[in-house]
Scaffold this active site. Structure first.
Site, short mmCIF file in Angstrom:
data_model
loop_
_atom_site.label_atom_id
_atom_site.label_comp_id
_atom_site.label_asym_id
_atom_site.label_seq_id
_atom_site.Cartn_x
_atom_site.Cartn_y
_atom_site.Cartn_z
CG ASP A 47 -1.74 1.18 1.42
OD1 ASP A 47 -1.96 1.88 0.41
OD2 ASP A 47 -2.20 1.43 2.55
CG ASP A 69 -1.24 1.47 -3.83
OD1 ASP A 69 -0.06 1.23 -4.13
OD2 ASP A 69 -1.57 2.15 -2.83
CG ASP A 124 -6.59 -13.17 -13.39
OD1 ASP A 124 -7.34 -13.87 -14.06
OD2 ASP A 124 -6.13 -13.50 -12.28
CG ASP A 156 -11.11 -16.58 -13.23
OD1 ASP A 156 -10.38 -16.86 -12.26
OD2 ASP A 156 -12.36 -16.56 -13.18
CD GLU A 170 -8.97 -21.02 -11.90
OE1 GLU A 170 -8.88 -21.13 -10.68
OE2 GLU A 170 -9.86 -20.33 -12.45
CG HIS A 208 -5.78 -15.80 -6.06
ND1 HIS A 208 -5.22 -16.39 -7.18
CD2 HIS A 208 -7.08 -15.61 -6.35
CE1 HIS A 208 -6.15 -16.53 -8.11
NE2 HIS A 208 -7.30 -16.05 -7.63
CG ASP A 209 -8.49 -19.10 -6.04
OD1 ASP A 209 -8.89 -18.04 -5.54
OD2 ASP A 209 -8.51 -19.33 -7.27
C1 NOJ Z 1 -10.95 -18.51 -9.99
C2 NOJ Z 1 -10.20 -17.41 -9.29
O1 NOJ Z 1 -8.87 -17.79 -9.13
C3 NOJ Z 1 -10.92 -17.17 -7.99
O2 NOJ Z 1 -10.21 -16.33 -7.11
C4 NOJ Z 1 -12.27 -16.59 -8.31
O3 NOJ Z 1 -13.02 -16.49 -7.13
C5 NOJ Z 1 -13.03 -17.49 -9.29
N1 NOJ Z 1 -12.23 -18.00 -10.35
C6 NOJ Z 1 -14.15 -16.72 -9.91
O4 NOJ Z 1 -13.66 -15.79 -10.82
#
Ligand code: NOJ
Length: 559
Positions: free
Chosen positions: A22, A30, A99, A201, A258, A331-332
């Site tokens: 930040d 940011d 992305d 994505d 993905e 990040h998931d």
């Molecule tokens: C996969 C992304 O990596 C995730 O963070 C997101 O919530 C879902 N697709 C929906 O876009």
């Protein structure tokens, strides 16, 4: 030896911009913050940075709900900031990768706002609309990936719309050529700005079956997962071939999509000379944790042989044609130290052990922010402390399945995406140097020890180990074997050690990782003539691997 492209020889670093740096005191990262850290990334050998979405968004899913595909969300800065980031990165030979979230937009996108207004407006069929059943209920029994029905009722249109994820993320109708063209145009806009590629994505969901119908219930809620019903629908590659031709073909960029639901056996249709993308994130090694469909309350006790089998299958599938993106975090996902190692594992040894695989398997390594410091999971006291939308959905689902609130919170601790979203830890100062304000998610309590400033000073830190291995990749002979060499699994039957060899001509590199908390013996015959290169203990111990030990041996002559 085939010549490889720049993105096959580099290391990619994934940034979750909201949690990186930040510069305004807002408590959220940011774009100018990212620019200030490019030199840091350079010390890790990074040649490309994938940014999760920074477009205008209501942030229901932290930017994966996009309201304008060619803008920048004010919380992240301006288009000028973005242009500056691209230019500053380029000066350092780093490319910025955007992305593309094209399965769905935000419900606040102008396209959806128009589409929902009536059944006959210009964008009426840009999303997936269906009438209610006779009793007023949703058209199918599909459960969205974040929980609850995948259909939401729209008063204005008197119809339901479909959303694979949250209600605020309506699925775009890829069957409509005008939708596809609009999406291609947005991608070309970013290429014209000089980005180095795209992460795409949720691509497996873009094509829906011709007839949308109920599926067999897979939970006590009587619903069927939309993933089972729509992932990888036949014909999807026709859209993607068009996408490739209209956007990516002939550009010096890379694409990585993905693709949950696509297994290693199908990789050849997706990547390589006959494929549509350069690389595919397939999840066979990441989903071993679950019995089914990433349902957190039904975890699976996996074996090391299954992890090795999954990794070896994707290595084999991309050996002759295609390329593999090596990843253990994003990040998931929960942090890899917690995900891949037994409870009680020393986090530093474990982080280095997995880092060894990440940086020595064949393919392009993707480091997720904080992974290079050995970040671990968090465990907050109540579900209310969690921001991640899927944590809430999974918590509710666990309760419906009959688990207690404590058990449901336990699943959240183990699998929440917030584990990966706590702020980057730069120093042992206030909020780990991430912000001068109040951070949007709590900083992990281990920051005084686990931060860039401390680890950079410590030769034995996880960060120093990552730097050592990424610089090996750029040394002449060893780097060539790591980048170009073949992959061959060894000790296939072992449930304790993952061992493989990378070979190029007469030279080879042996990599071995002990995944257990016990010392494990092994036959050293295969290492005769090899030299110890690196590992997560100071020196190797003959004939055995200590708990979580990782070793790398170099053999220059093949003898
Ligand atoms: C996969 C992304 O990596 C995730 O963070 C997101 O919530 C879902 N697709 C929906 O876009």
């Amino acid at each position: 030896m085939n010549t490889l492209k720049w993105w096959q020889k580099t290391v990619v670093y994934q940034i979750y911009p909201k949690s990186f740096q930040d510069t305004t005191g807002s408590g959220q990262g940011d774009i100018p913050g990212i620019t200030t850290k490019l030199d840091y990334l350079k010390t890790l050998g990074v040649g490309a940075v994938w940014l999760t979405p920074v477009y205008p968004s209501p942030m229901v899913d932290n930017g994966y709900d996009i309201a304008d595909y060619t803008g920048i969300d004010p919380s992240y800065g301006t288009m000028a900031d973005m242009e500056k980031l691209i230019a500053e990165a380029k000066k350092r030979d780093i490319r910025i990768v955007m992305d593309l979230v094209y399965n769905h937009s935000s419900d606040q996108h102008a396209w959806f706002q128009e589409s929902k207004g009536s059944r006959d407006n210009g964008k009426a069929d840009w999303y997936i609309w269906r009438d209610a059943r006779a009793d007023g209920s949703a058209p199918t029994n599909w459960r969205g990936i974040f929980g609850g029905s995948a259909w939401t009722w729209c008063e204005e249109r008197q119809q339901y719309y479909l959303h694979t994820f949250a209600a605020a993320q309506p699925d775009l109708n890829w069957a409509n050529p005008a939708v596809r063209q609009a999406l291609y145009q947005a991608a070309n806009f970013w290429l014209d700005k000089g980005v180095g590629g795209f992460r795409i994505d949720a691509i497996t969901y873009i094509r829906k079956p011709d007839v949308l119908q109920d599926g067999p219930a897979d939970g006590k809620d009587g619903m069927a997962s939309i993933h089972t019903m729509t992932a990888d629908t036949p014909g999807i590659l026709d859209y993607l071939r068009e996408f490739q031709q209209e956007v990516f073909a002939g550009r010096d960029i890379f694409t990585v999509a993905e693709a949950n639901g696509v297994g290693p056996d199908e990789l050849k249709d997706w990547v390589g000379s006959q494929g549509v993308f350069d690389m595919l994130f397939e999840f066979s090694h990441m989903n071993l944790n679950f019995r089914d469909n990433e349902v957190w309350c039904y975890p699976n006790q996996w074996k090391l042989s299954e992890l090795k089998k999954a990794l070896s299958a994707s290595q084999a599938a991309t050996a002759a044609d295609g390329w593999y993106p090596i990843f253990f975090e994003n990040h998931d996902q929960p942090r890899s130290v917690n995900k891949f190692f037994p409870e009680g594992a020393d986090p530093e040894l474990a982080a280095k052990a997995l880092g060894t695989l990440l940086l020595t398997l064949r393919g392009t390594p993707f480091i997720y922010e904080g992974q290079e410091l050995g970040f671990t999971n968090v465990a907050w006291d109540s579900i209310d402390c969690y921001d991640d939308i899927s944590s809430h959905g999974q918590y509710e689902f666990s309760l419906k399945e009959g688990f207690s609130p404590e058990q449901a919170l336990g699943f959240v601790h183990r699998f929440s995406r917030d584990n990966a979203r706590t702020p980057m830890q730069w120093s042992d100062h206030y909020e780990a140097g991430f912000t001068t304000g109040k951070s949007w998610l709590p900083v992990h309590s281990d920051y005084p020890r686990c931060c860039v400033e401390s680890e950079a000073k410590d030769e034995e830190s996880v960060l120093s180990y990552y730097r050592q291995l990424t610089s090996l990749r750029s040394t002449d002979k060893i780097g060539k074997v790591l980048i170009y060499g073949d992959y061959q699994e060894r000790l296939v039957e072992s449930e304790q050690i993952y061992a493989f060899r990378r070979t190029l001509g007469v030279q080879h590199i042996d990599i071995m990782v002990n995944f257990t908390l016990q010392e494990v013996g092994f036959d050293t015959a295969g290492l005769q003539g090899s030299k110890y290169l690196a590992g997560n203990y100071r020196t190797p111990k003959k004939g055995c691997l200590r708990p979580l030990e990782a070793v790398i041996y170099w053999n220059e002559t093949g003898r």
